[in-house]
Motif scaffolding. Sequence first.
Motif, PDB file in Angstrom:
ATOM      1  N   THR A  16       0.805  -1.222   0.000  1.00 52.45           N
ATOM      2  CA  THR A  16       0.000   0.000   0.000  1.00 52.45           C
ATOM      3  C   THR A  16       0.840   1.274   0.000  1.00 52.45           C
ATOM      4  O   THR A  16       0.359   2.313  -0.452  1.00 52.45           O
ATOM      5  CB  THR A  16      -0.953   0.018   1.205  1.00 52.45           C
ATOM      6  N   HIS A  17       2.071   1.210   0.474  1.00 52.27           N
ATOM      7  CA  HIS A  17       2.882   2.429   0.495  1.00 52.27           C
ATOM      8  C   HIS A  17       3.242   2.894  -0.914  1.00 52.27           C
ATOM      9  O   HIS A  17       3.595   4.051  -1.113  1.00 52.27           O
ATOM     10  CB  HIS A  17       4.147   2.232   1.339  1.00 52.27           C
ATOM     11  N   VAL A  18       3.108   2.026  -1.891  1.00 52.90           N
ATOM     12  CA  VAL A  18       3.413   2.396  -3.271  1.00 52.90           C
ATOM     13  C   VAL A  18       2.416   3.427  -3.792  1.00 52.90           C
ATOM     14  O   VAL A  18       2.764   4.271  -4.625  1.00 52.90           O
ATOM     15  CB  VAL A  18       3.442   1.136  -4.165  1.00 52.90           C
ATOM     16  N   ILE A  19       1.199   3.405  -3.270  1.00 49.57           N
ATOM     17  CA  ILE A  19       0.188   4.377  -3.706  1.00 49.57           C
ATOM     18  C   ILE A  19       0.645   5.802  -3.387  1.00 49.57           C
ATOM     19  O   ILE A  19       0.580   6.691  -4.238  1.00 49.57           O
ATOM     20  CB  ILE A  19      -1.176   4.077  -3.053  1.00 49.57           C
ATOM     21  N   ALA A  20       1.114   6.014  -2.162  1.00 46.60           N
ATOM     22  CA  ALA A  20       1.596   7.350  -1.782  1.00 46.60           C
ATOM     23  C   ALA A  20       2.857   7.713  -2.559  1.00 46.60           C
ATOM     24  O   ALA A  20       3.044   8.876  -2.953  1.00 46.60           O
ATOM     25  CB  ALA A  20       1.853   7.408  -0.280  1.00 46.60           C
ATOM     26  N   GLY A  21       3.723   6.746  -2.795  1.00 50.44           N
ATOM     27  CA  GLY A  21       4.916   7.005  -3.602  1.00 50.44           C
ATOM     28  C   GLY A  21       4.565   7.367  -5.034  1.00 50.44           C
ATOM     29  O   GLY A  21       5.188   8.249  -5.634  1.00 50.44           O
ATOM     30  N   ALA A  22       3.563   6.692  -5.582  1.00 50.21           N
ATOM     31  CA  ALA A  22       3.105   7.016  -6.935  1.00 50.21           C
ATOM     32  C   ALA A  22       2.494   8.416  -6.985  1.00 50.21           C
ATOM     33  O   ALA A  22       2.673   9.141  -7.967  1.00 50.21           O
ATOM     34  CB  ALA A  22       2.095   5.976  -7.411  1.00 50.21           C
ATOM     35  N   ALA A  23       1.796   8.804  -5.922  1.00 44.15           N
ATOM     36  CA  ALA A  23       1.237  10.160  -5.861  1.00 44.15           C
ATOM     37  C   ALA A  23       2.355  11.199  -5.862  1.00 44.15           C
ATOM     38  O   ALA A  23       2.267  12.220  -6.549  1.00 44.15           O
ATOM     39  CB  ALA A  23       0.361  10.315  -4.621  1.00 44.15           C
ATOM     40  N   ALA A  24       3.407  10.940  -5.101  1.00 41.99           N
ATOM     41  CA  ALA A  24       4.552  11.861  -5.076  1.00 41.99           C
ATOM     42  C   ALA A  24       5.198  11.943  -6.453  1.00 41.99           C
ATOM     43  O   ALA A  24       5.549  13.034  -6.919  1.00 41.99           O
ATOM     44  CB  ALA A  24       5.573  11.410  -4.035  1.00 41.99           C
ATOM     45  N   GLY A  25       5.325  10.803  -7.124  1.00 45.09           N
ATOM     46  CA  GLY A  25       5.886  10.805  -8.472  1.00 45.09           C
ATOM     47  C   GLY A  25       5.010  11.561  -9.460  1.00 45.09           C
ATOM     48  O   GLY A  25       5.512  12.300 -10.302  1.00 45.09           O
ATOM     49  N   ALA A  26       3.699  11.402  -9.340  1.00 41.18           N
ATOM     50  CA  ALA A  26       2.777  12.113 -10.227  1.00 41.18           C
ATOM     51  C   ALA A  26       2.857  13.627 -10.003  1.00 41.18           C
ATOM     52  O   ALA A  26       2.846  14.404 -10.960  1.00 41.18           O
ATOM     53  CB  ALA A  26       1.349  11.614 -10.009  1.00 41.18           C
ATOM     54  N   ILE A  27       2.954  14.024  -8.745  1.00 43.42           N
ATOM     55  CA  ILE A  27       3.108  15.453  -8.442  1.00 43.42           C
ATOM     56  C   ILE A  27       4.418  15.970  -9.024  1.00 43.42           C
ATOM     57  O   ILE A  27       4.485  17.078  -9.572  1.00 43.42           O
ATOM     58  CB  ILE A  27       3.025  15.704  -6.922  1.00 43.42           C
ATOM     59  N   ALA A  28       5.476  15.157  -8.931  1.00 42.65           N
ATOM     60  CA  ALA A  28       6.774  15.570  -9.474  1.00 42.65           C
ATOM     61  C   ALA A  28       6.703  15.745 -10.994  1.00 42.65           C
ATOM     62  O   ALA A  28       7.268  16.702 -11.535  1.00 42.65           O
ATOM     63  CB  ALA A  28       7.840  14.546  -9.100  1.00 42.65           C
ATOM     64  N   TRP A  29       6.009  14.839 -11.688  1.00 40.71           N
ATOM     65  CA  TRP A  29       5.867  14.997 -13.133  1.00 40.71           C
ATOM     66  C   TRP A  29       5.020  16.220 -13.476  1.00 40.71           C
ATOM     67  O   TRP A  29       5.271  16.894 -14.483  1.00 40.71           O
ATOM     68  CB  TRP A  29       5.294  13.741 -13.775  1.00 40.71           C
ATOM     69  N   LEU A  30       4.023  16.522 -12.644  1.00 41.03           N
ATOM     70  CA  LEU A  30       3.235  17.741 -12.836  1.00 41.03           C
ATOM     71  C   LEU A  30       4.132  18.972 -12.698  1.00 41.03           C
ATOM     72  O   LEU A  30       4.054  19.909 -13.501  1.00 41.03           O
ATOM     73  CB  LEU A  30       2.089  17.803 -11.820  1.00 41.03           C
ATOM     74  N   ILE A  31       4.995  18.962 -11.691  1.00 44.02           N
ATOM     75  CA  ILE A  31       5.934  20.067 -11.498  1.00 44.02           C
ATOM     76  C   ILE A  31       6.847  20.201 -12.708  1.00 44.02           C
ATOM     77  O   ILE A  31       7.108  21.317 -13.191  1.00 44.02           O
ATOM     78  CB  ILE A  31       6.747  19.859 -10.203  1.00 44.02           C
ATOM     79  N   ALA A  32       7.345  19.080 -13.216  1.00 47.98           N
ATOM     80  CA  ALA A  32       8.220  19.123 -14.392  1.00 47.98           C
ATOM     81  C   ALA A  32       7.484  19.711 -15.594  1.00 47.98           C
ATOM     82  O   ALA A  32       8.036  20.544 -16.323  1.00 47.98           O
ATOM     83  CB  ALA A  32       8.739  17.722 -14.708  1.00 47.98           C
TER      84      ALA A  32
END
Length: 154
Positions: A108-124
């Motif tokens: 389940t911790h991968v969900i929060a990690g994926a959210a952080a990655g998605a936010i990072a791609w949004l920032i990029a």
Amino acid sequence: MGSTLERMRFAILWVAAGVALVGAMVVFFYEVGVLEEAVAGTMEGEPITTGDSLFMAGMAVFPLAVAVAAVFVRGRANAITNLVGGVLLGAFGVFAVVSEGLVGDFHTHVIAGAAAGAIAWLIAGLSIVALRRHSLDKAPPGSVRLEFTATARP
């Protein structure tokens, strides 16, 4: 451009990514058997090292450091800083999700990690838009300039 509002938006997105990463770490330790294993000095069967501790700390500090940079660095340098940070964290998010998926077990911790990655791609992505805007603002006189606008109609 590079207004204060734009810099604050980037900072808020970086803080959100940092919260998602810390949330992933918290959820990770709530998974069955992980906390007991960590107290015993191992993590996923490997002994815990100083590098592991530094990596975990870096996951929390990196987004906050870039958030501070987003507030204080101006102009084109701000967009470049956010782009580099976003691509680095986004690539890490993709690596984390893919590597966990290849193991076969869903954590389940991968969900929060994926959210952080998605936010990072949004920032990029937003950084690329900001870089483009900065390059248009400094265009030489008489050059052709294309602008796309959207209007909402009721």
